[in-house]
Motif scaffolding. Structure first.
Motif, PDB file in Angstrom:
ATOM      1  N   ARG A  80      26.001  28.224  23.280  1.00  0.00           N
ATOM      2  CA  ARG A  80      24.688  27.715  22.880  1.00  0.00           C
ATOM      3  C   ARG A  80      23.671  28.876  22.828  1.00  0.00           C
ATOM      4  O   ARG A  80      22.908  29.010  21.887  1.00  0.00           O
ATOM      5  N   GLY A  81      23.718  29.699  23.868  1.00  0.00           N
ATOM      6  CA  GLY A  81      22.800  30.857  23.912  1.00  0.00           C
ATOM      7  C   GLY A  81      23.044  31.803  22.755  1.00  0.00           C
ATOM      8  O   GLY A  81      22.101  32.298  22.126  1.00  0.00           O
ATOM      9  N   VAL A  84      21.549  30.337  19.602  1.00  0.00           N
ATOM     10  CA  VAL A  84      20.080  30.415  19.583  1.00  0.00           C
ATOM     11  C   VAL A  84      19.660  31.827  19.212  1.00  0.00           C
ATOM     12  O   VAL A  84      18.772  32.041  18.368  1.00  0.00           O
ATOM     13  N   ASP A  85      20.322  32.826  19.790  1.00  0.00           N
ATOM     14  CA  ASP A  85      19.952  34.226  19.512  1.00  0.00           C
ATOM     15  C   ASP A  85      20.372  34.647  18.113  1.00  0.00           C
ATOM     16  O   ASP A  85      19.782  35.556  17.531  1.00  0.00           O
ATOM     17  N   GLY A  88      20.183  30.667  14.788  1.00  0.00           N
ATOM     18  CA  GLY A  88      19.363  29.590  15.263  1.00  0.00           C
ATOM     19  C   GLY A  88      19.041  28.398  14.400  1.00  0.00           C
ATOM     20  O   GLY A  88      17.918  28.297  13.919  1.00  0.00           O
ATOM     21  N   SER A  90      18.439  24.187  14.485  1.00  0.00           N
ATOM     22  CA  SER A  90      17.657  23.420  15.457  1.00  0.00           C
ATOM     23  C   SER A  90      18.501  23.152  16.708  1.00  0.00           C
ATOM     24  O   SER A  90      19.731  23.218  16.668  1.00  0.00           O
ATOM     25  N   PRO A  91      17.844  22.804  17.849  1.00  0.00           N
ATOM     26  CA  PRO A  91      18.611  22.513  19.074  1.00  0.00           C
ATOM     27  C   PRO A  91      19.634  21.406  18.843  1.00  0.00           C
ATOM     28  O   PRO A  91      20.747  21.475  19.364  1.00  0.00           O
ATOM     29  N   GLU A  92      19.244  20.399  18.031  1.00  0.00           N
ATOM     30  CA  GLU A  92      20.201  19.312  17.755  1.00  0.00           C
ATOM     31  C   GLU A  92      21.396  19.869  16.983  1.00  0.00           C
ATOM     32  O   GLU A  92      22.548  19.521  17.244  1.00  0.00           O
ATOM     33  N   ILE A  94      22.479  22.920  17.030  1.00  0.00           N
ATOM     34  CA  ILE A  94      23.300  23.753  17.926  1.00  0.00           C
ATOM     35  C   ILE A  94      24.241  22.876  18.741  1.00  0.00           C
ATOM     36  O   ILE A  94      25.434  23.168  18.885  1.00  0.00           O
ATOM     37  N   ALA A  95      23.697  21.772  19.233  1.00  0.00           N
ATOM     38  CA  ALA A  95      24.534  20.858  20.040  1.00  0.00           C
ATOM     39  C   ALA A  95      25.706  20.342  19.214  1.00  0.00           C
ATOM     40  O   ALA A  95      26.842  20.288  19.685  1.00  0.00           O
TER      41      ALA A  95
ATOM     42  N   THR B  35      15.183  23.921   9.412  1.00  0.00           N
ATOM     43  CA  THR B  35      14.314  24.537  10.419  1.00  0.00           C
ATOM     44  C   THR B  35      14.151  26.018  10.097  1.00  0.00           C
ATOM     45  O   THR B  35      15.021  26.617   9.453  1.00  0.00           O
TER      46      THR B  35
END
Lengths: 107, 443
Positions: A80-81, A84-85, A88, A90-92, A94-95, B35
């Motif tokens: 996940r990290g 993001v780095d 990237g 969205s958080p959704e 990424i999940a 995004t």
């Protein structure tokens, strides 16, 4: 003196190109102005992986280290990290990608 | 005429700018991301989407499209082509560099390994570096002009193909229909330009051969080549313009050499043309002297904006160095044939008297034209009473008539001489737009 003019025109054109790069970078990161009237169907983790990652990364190669890890929760957090780095979504998103990668491959 | 040319130049340049920026506009319009992505990623995308049109329009700049090249002059387009090559290299290099800062591994620069996205990107980068490097340092690399021309063409094709595959492999923006259509259009344009330039045009030229009529020593290691059209009417040109000459078995695979016409634009019997060719490289030193009467070659012309045609002037100042006398001879002979009475001052710079070309002919022209000839020798005999050294402001002032600021000034010679004289002429009061130069020493 045409060559002097050409060199000046080239210089001016380069400035214009740099301005275009900056303008595109700024504009491309802005959210779309038009309201979304119909919510699009949520993309799956596989679709997101194809869109964001597949050009450079093979899903099997990417996931194999995590699947073999003893601590799956830690491996998922690390993945996940990394996402993001890296590029990237969205958080959704990424999940969804993490879930897609960590699912065991079909028998 | 000048205003019309200027307007046409602005329209063509506007089109060039618009088409270069269009992929960025389409990418922004169709942006597929829900995004925002990191700043450096989008900046990298932008440099990539600029690099492709910059590279594709490099073909257009040198493909001798008549209506597009006439307002600028071919040497101007070649200079812009050379400079935009460096700009394209900067864009091609910035694209992955920004991604490296964002986390892309350095191994992505390896063209032999990794996913196709990386490989094609790496091929495009290294080939662009090679094409620019071999153009800037051709002589230092001891690459013959003929070999460089072939290498240049092959690398340009490799770069364009690699860039297109790279963009398609990256998907993202290139997955959108508008961007795909635009890419297809650009690739089609590059293919059409390339086919027209390297296949259709040579095939048309093949049917219009020229035959060597005379090949004589003009002094100063220079051959005066007279050619006549065989089975066609030849070409018309303006004094000071040049043509591309091809010798060998076919214009399809012969190297092309830009050579100024040295004869009068009013024409020679049978539509013949004359070219002054100085021994400066492999072709001019070995092939040209061996061209016997009856030998066949091909002439693609005429090109260039180094001409007094359409430029209002009360007289002319011609400054020649070395083989730069060739287009000046064309201008002088044309003025003679048109019985022009305006004053002309010719400054002819050479190492010494033995390196002067067409001397008897030039001296004879002083009796039929309102012509003053000033020889400037860098290393003359001791008894030489004329100007010594190089053409400086003092030399110019000593010989120019009072009204010289209303003359058109033409300078052709080694690049260092033209650089210096352009500044000098403006310094002594010649308007910026009244100084014309011709530069072929691009690679």
């Amino acid at each position: 003196m045409r060559h002097v003019i050409v060199t000046r025109v080239t210089g001016g054109f380069v400035v214009l190109l740099l301005a275009a790069v900056l303008a595109f970078t700024w504009a491309a990161r802005r959210p779309t102005a038009a309201p979304v009237l119909v919510a699009p169907a949520a993309p799956s983790g596989e679709v997101l992986f194809q869109r964001h990652c597949a050009a450079c990364h093979d899903p099997a190669d990417t996931a194999v280290g995590y699947r073999l890890a003893d601590d799956h929760a830690a491996a998922a957090a690390e993945l996940r990290g990394f996402l993001v780095d890296h590029y990237g979504p969205s958080p959704e998103g990424i999940a969804l990608i993490v879930t897609h990668l960590l699912e065991p491959p079909p028998p | 005429m000048i205003v019309s040319l200027l307007l046409r130049a602005l329209v063509w340049f506007g089109l060039y700018v618009a088409l270069t920026l269009l992929p960025l506009g389409v990418a922004w319009w169709e942006r597929p991301w829900d995004t925002p992505r990191p700043v450096l990623v989008e900046a990298s995308v932008a440099t990539g989407f600029l690099a492709l049109p910059l590279m594709i329009f490099q073909f257009a700049l040198v493909s001798r499209l008549g209506p597009a090249s006439r307002p600028f002059g071919s040497d101007t387009l070649m200079q812009f082509h050379a400079q935009m090559g460096v700009v394209a290299l900067a864009a091609v290099a910035l694209h992955p560099l920004l991604l490296v800062v964002e986390g892309m591994p350095w191994r992505a620069w390896n063209p032999w390994a990794g996913p196709w996205l990386w490989r094609t990107g790496a091929v495009a980068f290294w080939a662009t570096l090679l094409i620019v490097g071999t153009s800037i340092w051709r002589r230092r690399l001891r690459l013959s002009y003929e070999a460089w021309q072939i290498l240049h063409l092959l690398l340009a094709i490799v770069i364009t193909a690699a860039m297109v595959i790279h963009i398609l492999a990256a998907r993202g923006y290139a997955s959108e229909p508008g961007m795909r259509a635009l890419l297809a259009g650009y690739v089609a344009l590059a293919a059409v330009l390339l086919l027209r330039y390297r296949l259709v045009r040579p095939l048309l030229l093949w049917r219009r051969p020229w035959v060597v009529e005379r090949n004589e020593d003009a002094g100063g290691s220079t051959r005066l080549l007279r050619v006549r059209p065989e089975g066609h009417a030849g070409i018309s040109f303006e004094p000071g313009q040049f043509s591309w000459i091809m010798s060998g078995t076919s214009p399809l695979w012969s190297a092309q050499h830009p050579i100024s016409m040295a004869s009068s634009a009013e024409g020679l019997p049978g539509g013949a043309l004359e070219f002054g060719i100085k021994a400066l490289g492999d072709w001019s030193s070995t092939v040209v002297p061996a061209l016997a009467p009856g030998a066949r070659l091909w002439v693609d012309g005429a090109f260039g904006a180094f001409t007094p045609e359409g430029r209002a002037a009360q007289g002319y100042v011609l400054i020649a160095g070395g083989i730069g006398i060739s287009p000046m001879r064309s201008i002088l002979l044309t003025l003679r044939d048109r019985e022009d009475v305006r004053p002309v001052v010719l400054f002819y710079a050479a190492h010494d008297a033995s390196r002067v070309m067409f001397r008897e002919e030039i001296d004879a022209l002083t009796t039929v034209l309102n012509l003053t000839v000033v020889y400037v020798f860098e290393n003359p005999d001791e008894d030489w009473a004329g100007e010594r050294g190089v053409v400086t402001a003092e030399v110019l002032r000593r010989h120019l008539p009072r009204q010289f600021r209303r003359f058109q000034h033409f300078v052709c010679g080694p690049p260092a001489m033209m650089d210096a004289l352009e500044r000098t002429l403006v310094d002594i009061g010649v308007p910026f737009g009244a100084v014309q130069t011709e530069r072929f020493d691009m690679v």
